[in-house]
Design a protein around this motif. Structure first.
Motif, mmCIF file in Angstrom:
data_model
loop_
_atom_site.group_PDB
_atom_site.id
_atom_site.type_symbol
_atom_site.label_atom_id
_atom_site.label_comp_id
_atom_site.label_asym_id
_atom_site.label_seq_id
_atom_site.Cartn_x
_atom_site.Cartn_y
_atom_site.Cartn_z
ATOM 1 N N ALA A 1 35.939 -2.317 27.506
ATOM 2 C CA ALA A 1 36.159 -2.335 26.051
ATOM 3 C C ALA A 1 35.864 -3.719 25.487
ATOM 4 C CB ALA A 1 37.597 -1.929 25.736
ATOM 5 N N THR A 2 36.345 -4.755 26.162
ATOM 6 C CA THR A 2 36.075 -6.124 25.708
ATOM 7 C C THR A 2 34.583 -6.411 25.714
ATOM 8 O OG1 THR A 2 38.185 -6.826 26.654
ATOM 9 C CG2 THR A 2 36.608 -8.549 26.110
ATOM 10 N N ALA A 3 33.920 -6.068 26.814
ATOM 11 C CA ALA A 3 32.498 -6.384 26.947
ATOM 12 C C ALA A 3 31.650 -5.603 25.948
ATOM 13 C CB ALA A 3 32.044 -6.097 28.372
ATOM 14 N N LEU A 4 31.929 -4.313 25.771
ATOM 15 C CA LEU A 4 31.116 -3.513 24.855
ATOM 16 C C LEU A 4 31.320 -3.935 23.403
ATOM 17 C CD1 LEU A 4 31.473 0.025 26.480
ATOM 18 C CD2 LEU A 4 29.475 -1.479 26.513
ATOM 19 N N THR A 5 32.537 -4.373 23.071
ATOM 20 C CA THR A 5 32.765 -4.868 21.718
ATOM 21 C C THR A 5 32.048 -6.202 21.507
ATOM 22 O OG1 THR A 5 34.941 -3.794 21.731
ATOM 23 C CG2 THR A 5 34.531 -5.411 19.999
ATOM 24 N N ALA A 6 32.137 -7.093 22.505
ATOM 25 C CA ALA A 6 31.395 -8.357 22.424
ATOM 26 C C ALA A 6 29.897 -8.094 22.379
ATOM 27 C CB ALA A 6 31.749 -9.236 23.619
ATOM 28 N N PHE A 7 29.431 -7.096 23.118
ATOM 29 C CA PHE A 7 28.019 -6.719 23.101
ATOM 30 C C PHE A 7 27.597 -6.269 21.708
ATOM 31 C CE2 PHE A 7 25.241 -2.936 23.353
ATOM 32 C CZ PHE A 7 24.076 -3.539 23.787
ATOM 33 N N ARG A 8 28.441 -5.461 21.076
ATOM 34 C CA ARG A 8 28.130 -4.969 19.737
ATOM 35 C C ARG A 8 27.988 -6.132 18.745
ATOM 36 N NH1 ARG A 8 32.560 -1.011 17.614
ATOM 37 N NH2 ARG A 8 31.836 0.113 19.455
ATOM 38 N N VAL B 1 38.726 -7.501 16.945
ATOM 39 C CA VAL B 1 40.148 -7.152 16.865
ATOM 40 C C VAL B 1 40.336 -5.748 16.297
ATOM 41 C CG1 VAL B 1 42.336 -7.744 15.755
ATOM 42 C CG2 VAL B 1 40.888 -9.547 16.701
ATOM 43 N N LEU B 2 39.596 -5.405 15.252
ATOM 44 C CA LEU B 2 39.738 -4.079 14.645
ATOM 45 C C LEU B 2 39.307 -2.975 15.607
ATOM 46 C CD1 LEU B 2 38.500 -4.709 10.989
ATOM 47 C CD2 LEU B 2 40.836 -4.246 11.757
ATOM 48 N N ALA B 3 38.232 -3.219 16.353
ATOM 49 C CA ALA B 3 37.783 -2.213 17.315
ATOM 50 C C ALA B 3 38.831 -1.986 18.395
ATOM 51 C CB ALA B 3 36.455 -2.644 17.939
ATOM 52 N N ALA B 4 39.434 -3.072 18.889
ATOM 53 C CA ALA B 4 40.458 -2.936 19.935
ATOM 54 C C ALA B 4 41.696 -2.233 19.398
ATOM 55 C CB ALA B 4 40.820 -4.314 20.480
ATOM 56 N N ALA B 5 42.175 -2.660 18.234
ATOM 57 C CA ALA B 5 43.379 -2.051 17.658
ATOM 58 C C ALA B 5 43.137 -0.586 17.312
ATOM 59 C CB ALA B 5 43.811 -2.830 16.418
#
Length: 523
Positions: free
Chosen positions: A153-160, A181-185
């Motif tokens: 989840a962290t990597a794919l959000t950073a990738f995005r 932060v919004l994607a994780a929450a």
């Protein structure tokens, strides 16, 4: 296409079966076999479809792992897991990205950060498989497993975020952090809500088959719904799986038995397929590189070293620089061998290749995405390099350091004590329900004997093997009862073959015999 898919599934399954029979790491063997087959003329082009991997393969693997994880152990190790799943991923993203920007002439910084993001998350499937086989301590296994649940989840959000920067979407650093932060929450909230709804629905169904069928939909629904609202589909699937796994004792027992069997079988097929695909990607990723193949291969090997050192440099300081933890009652220092194993468990997996294959072809202006072919090839080199390096050396490192589980005796004692308490509770309930009817006396006696046998078996396991190699009473009971069940099964098979009972009757009786035999095997 259909024949290629069947060949991939059957071949990867055969290699997995052989690897298990030989007692070697199946993921590692699958990658090596895939690489070898990629050079064979006539082997189909298995170009990786990122949508297929991220939508149909990753969610069930994450969901199954989450169902089988301990919410309580994850919560107890939340700091260590969070540091690895978020901190180590972001640290590796920066380290690899900056190194690639420096080593690859003409590669923009944003594209280099895209590369850093896709190779940042380790895939713990291979590491945990090795750990289970060699008996790693439960705490280490929990940390590795928990990291693998969240780091994608962290990597794919950073990738995005990095892709948006490289494509000219106009993100600033603050906006990028906000998206993260919004994607994780959002993903966590969707996963918890989905788990809550599915649990309530399963309780209302009261049908084990329907409950299992509903569970099969959860990972796909959670992932797709979260991604549609630009939240983290990975976190949604993981949170739903953790919630439902923790609440599984309230589910129908038939659903629990079916879920365990179905997800174990699905994991075996999916994991075998994705690791075989990693090796088979070689022709596809080489095709777009051109004459700089040798130079990029050297850069890729250098990035393997950067990724390795970044993880080691992150794990050790975050393990020991904990002054507040040392003030807690009962605090004990962590043996240095534990972070050594955790830092060396850095194999990358198919998620990295799928994310790299999902890089858009063009930017917002319509120009070709800068450095896309180079990023894809370097991702392949880092993925295969870490799998081979860590896969070949991690077992030897674990043995050399002597990192082994020490919980067996404590587990046996805790189980025996809990079984004694459960036996007393069951006896009290039986006494309360016993109406003194002489017709029921035999049933009551048999139930009391069954309770006593289960309690004695737990204490016998705690006591270890019997002197002289003899059998314990419980072991003798299980051996004799299994022999009786086999004799019963032979009679029912003979009656079925002689058409004295119908197949439907036979299947119902066989199911009852199988349930009892499985119970005997697990006692």
């Amino acid at each position: 296409m259909e024949l290629s898919l069947v060949g991939l599934l059957a071949g990867s399954f055969a290699v997995t079966a052989l690897a298990r029979r030989l007692g070697v790491s199946a993921p590692l063997v699958l990658v090596v076999v895939g690489l070898a087959l990629s050079f064979v003329p006539g082997v189909p082009d298995y170009a990786l479809d990122p949508e297929l991997i991220l939508t149909l393969v990753l969610p069930p693997l994450l969901y199954s792992a989450a169902l089988d994880s301990s919410y309580l152990r994850l919560r107890a190790n939340l700091r260590a897991i969070g540091m690895l799943a978020v901190g180590a991923v972001l640290c590796t993203t920066l380290a690899v990205g900056l190194a690639a920007w420096w080593l690859v002439p003409g590669l923009p910084l944003a594209s280099a950060l895209v590369l850093g993001a896709v190779v940042a998350p380790p895939d713990a499937v291979a590491a945990t498989a090795v750990g289970r086989r060699l008996g790693l301590p439960r705490k280490v296994m929990t940390i590795l497993g928990g990291e693998s649940l969240v780091n994608d989840a962290t990597a794919l959000t950073a990738f995005r975020v990095a892709v948006a920067l490289a494509a000219g979407a106009g993100y600033g650093i603050a906006e990028g952090l906000g998206v993260f932060v919004l994607a994780a929450a959002g993903g966590a909230a969707i996963g918890w809500a989905l788990g809550w709804l599915v649990h309530r629905a399963r309780m209302a169904l009261g049908d084990g088959v329907l409950e299992s069928a509903l569970g099969l939909l959860v990972p796909f629904v959670g992932f797709v719904v979260a991604e549609e609202v630009h939240a983290s589909g990975v976190l949604a699937v993981v949170l739903a799986g953790l919630y439902l796994g923790h609440r599984s004792p309230q589910a129908d027992p038939v659903a629990r038995l079916q879920d365990r069997a179905v997800w174990q079988a699905a994991d075996t097929v999916l994991e075998a397929t994705v690791f075989a695909l990693i090796g088979l990607q070689l022709p596809a990723v080489v095709a777009g590189v051109g004459p700089d193949l040798g130079t990029l291969t050297g850069v890729g090997l250098a990035l393997v070293l950067v990724a390795l050192l970044a993880r080691v440099a992150f794990v050790f300081p975050t393990t020991y620089l904990r002054p507040l933890a040392r003030r807690r009652p009962g605090w004990r220092p962590v043996p240095w061998t534990h972070p050594a194993v955790v830092s060396w468990a850095g194999m990358r997996g198919v998620v990295s290749l799928a994310a790299a294959a999902g890089i858009p072809l063009t930017t917002m202006s319509g120009a070709p995405f800068p450095g896309r072919a180079e990023v894809l090839y370097l991702t392949f080199v880092v993925t295969v390099g870490t799998l081979l390096l860590h896969g070949l050396t991690l077992p030897a490192l674990i043995r050399r350091l002597g990192v082994q589980a020490s919980e067996d005796s404590a587990d046996a004692l805790a189980e025996a004590q809990a079984q004694s308490d459960a036996g007393r509770a069951a006896t009290a309930r039986l006494d309360a329900l016993d109406d003194g009817d002489p017709l029921h006396a035999q049933a009551v006696t048999e139930l009391r004997q069954r309770i006593e046998a289960r309690t004695n078996a737990a204490w016998e396991r705690l006591g270890g093997p019997v002197r002289g190699g003899g059998e314990t009473p419980s072991a003798r009971y299980r051996r004799l009862r299994r022999a009786m069940l086999e004799a019963e099964r032979e009679v029912f098979v003979r009656h079925r073959d002689q058409r004295r009972i119908d197949d439907e009757v036979f299947r119902r009786v066989q199911h009852e015999l199988d349930l009892e035999e499985v119970t005997l095997l697990r006692e």
